[in-house]
Design a protein around this motif. Structure first.
Motif, mmCIF file in Angstrom:
data_model
loop_
_atom_site.group_PDB
_atom_site.id
_atom_site.type_symbol
_atom_site.label_atom_id
_atom_site.label_comp_id
_atom_site.label_asym_id
_atom_site.label_seq_id
_atom_site.Cartn_x
_atom_site.Cartn_y
_atom_site.Cartn_z
ATOM 1 N N GLN A 124 -9.543 -40.835 -37.847
ATOM 2 C CA GLN A 124 -10.795 -40.158 -37.516
ATOM 3 C C GLN A 124 -11.944 -41.167 -37.562
ATOM 4 N N HIS B 101 -13.141 -29.409 -40.277
ATOM 5 C CA HIS B 101 -11.722 -29.770 -40.307
ATOM 6 C C HIS B 101 -11.455 -30.890 -41.311
ATOM 7 N N HIS C 99 -12.133 -34.637 -41.066
ATOM 8 C CA HIS C 99 -13.551 -35.002 -40.975
ATOM 9 C C HIS C 99 -14.290 -34.827 -42.300
ATOM 10 N N HIS D 75 -14.753 -25.890 -30.291
ATOM 11 C CA HIS D 75 -13.656 -26.474 -31.083
ATOM 12 C C HIS D 75 -13.583 -25.737 -32.413
ATOM 13 N N HIS E 73 -19.473 -26.042 -35.196
ATOM 14 C CA HIS E 73 -19.564 -27.465 -34.860
ATOM 15 C C HIS E 73 -20.987 -27.829 -34.441
ATOM 16 N N ASP F 107 -15.405 -33.535 -32.660
ATOM 17 C CA ASP F 107 -14.246 -33.257 -31.806
ATOM 18 C C ASP F 107 -14.594 -32.365 -30.609
ATOM 19 N N PHE G 274 -13.994 -36.109 -25.912
ATOM 20 C CA PHE G 274 -13.342 -37.410 -26.058
ATOM 21 C C PHE G 274 -13.381 -38.143 -24.722
ATOM 22 N N GLY H 214 -12.041 -31.256 -27.061
ATOM 23 C CA GLY H 214 -11.459 -30.814 -28.316
ATOM 24 C C GLY H 214 -10.466 -29.677 -28.136
ATOM 25 N N PRO I 258 -16.847 -40.216 -30.366
ATOM 26 C CA PRO I 258 -16.005 -39.034 -30.585
ATOM 27 C C PRO I 258 -15.345 -39.091 -31.961
ATOM 28 N N GLY I 259 -14.742 -37.983 -32.339
ATOM 29 C CA GLY I 259 -14.054 -37.934 -33.621
ATOM 30 C C GLY I 259 -12.799 -38.782 -33.677
ATOM 31 N N HIS I 260 -12.256 -39.119 -32.517
ATOM 32 C CA HIS I 260 -11.044 -39.936 -32.439
ATOM 33 C C HIS I 260 -11.099 -40.734 -31.143
#
Length: 217
Positions: A15, A60, A63, A134, A138, A153, A156, A161, A192-194
């Protein structure tokens, strides 16, 4: 004078935790400290920063998993996400079990965030935008001067997400992206988160889920 950031991938989910700071004051915030807090503390020390707050985009586990212990160690408040993600934070022990993570206790933030809130980091500001889909609570964090957004998320490079978790909704997510992110500008770089960074403009051209027009082939 500008907002700076450095990404530290954490947890087995890699992450993108972001250390964000004002280059004038060296005041900093950590966005989504999901775990591996020893790595985050080492990076903070290396950069010579004074962390004043922890910021959460959503509830989540990957995170938020390191948030409570890191907040306790640094003696700083936990800010965010939106209150509609309270059930995710309350369910952290169950999330830990599901994903095979060490037990993460439930916690509540010092402050929930809402659309239109502003977060101050030294001489810099982050605009809070509520982007459900998501998860229902959020939020994304946007700095207009640096043209950078921390989007968790929601979006991306080449994807969006997941919406198959409780209270996720695909159309709500797409509406958040097109209605809340795109108006910020094509030149905005997003974290992004990933995965890798991209720009909103690039995703509007190439992302098969949210592009303005995709070629018919």
């Amino acid at each position: 004078m500008s907002l700076q950031f450095e990404i530290v991938p954490v947890t087995p989910f890699q992450q993108n935790c972001s250390i964000v700071w004002c280059d004038e004051t060296k005041d900093a915030a950590i966005v989504d400290p999901g775990g591996d807090i020893h790595l985050l503390k080492a990076k903070i020390q290396q950069l010579g920063l004074d962390v004043t707050q922890l910021l959460l985009t959503h509830g989540h586990l990957d995170h938020v998993g390191g948030t409570a212990p890191l907040a306790a160690e640094l003696d700083v408040p936990i800010i965010g996400p939106h209150k509609d993600d309270a059930f995710w934070l309350e369910g952290l022990p169950r999330q830990s079990e599901m994903f095979g993570f060490p037990l993460t206790e439930a916690f509540a933030p010092t402050q929930w965030l809402s659309e239109g809130d502003e977060i101050t980091i030294g001489n810099q500001k982050l605009q809070v935008i509520h982007t459900p889909g998501h998860t229902p609570g959020h939020v994304i964090l946007f700095n207009d001067d640096a043209k950078v957004a921390f989007v968790g998320d929601v979006l991306f490079k080449g994807g969006v997400g997941r919406t198959d978790f409780p209270q996720g909704d695909y159309q709500t997510l797409i509406d958040s992206i097109k209605g809340k992110l795109w108006p910020l500008g094509n030149d905005v770089t997003f974290v992004p988160g990933h995965g890798p960074l991209s720009t909103f403009g690039n995703e509007r051209v190439s992302n098969p889920f949210v592009a303005d027009e995709m070629p018919l082939y």
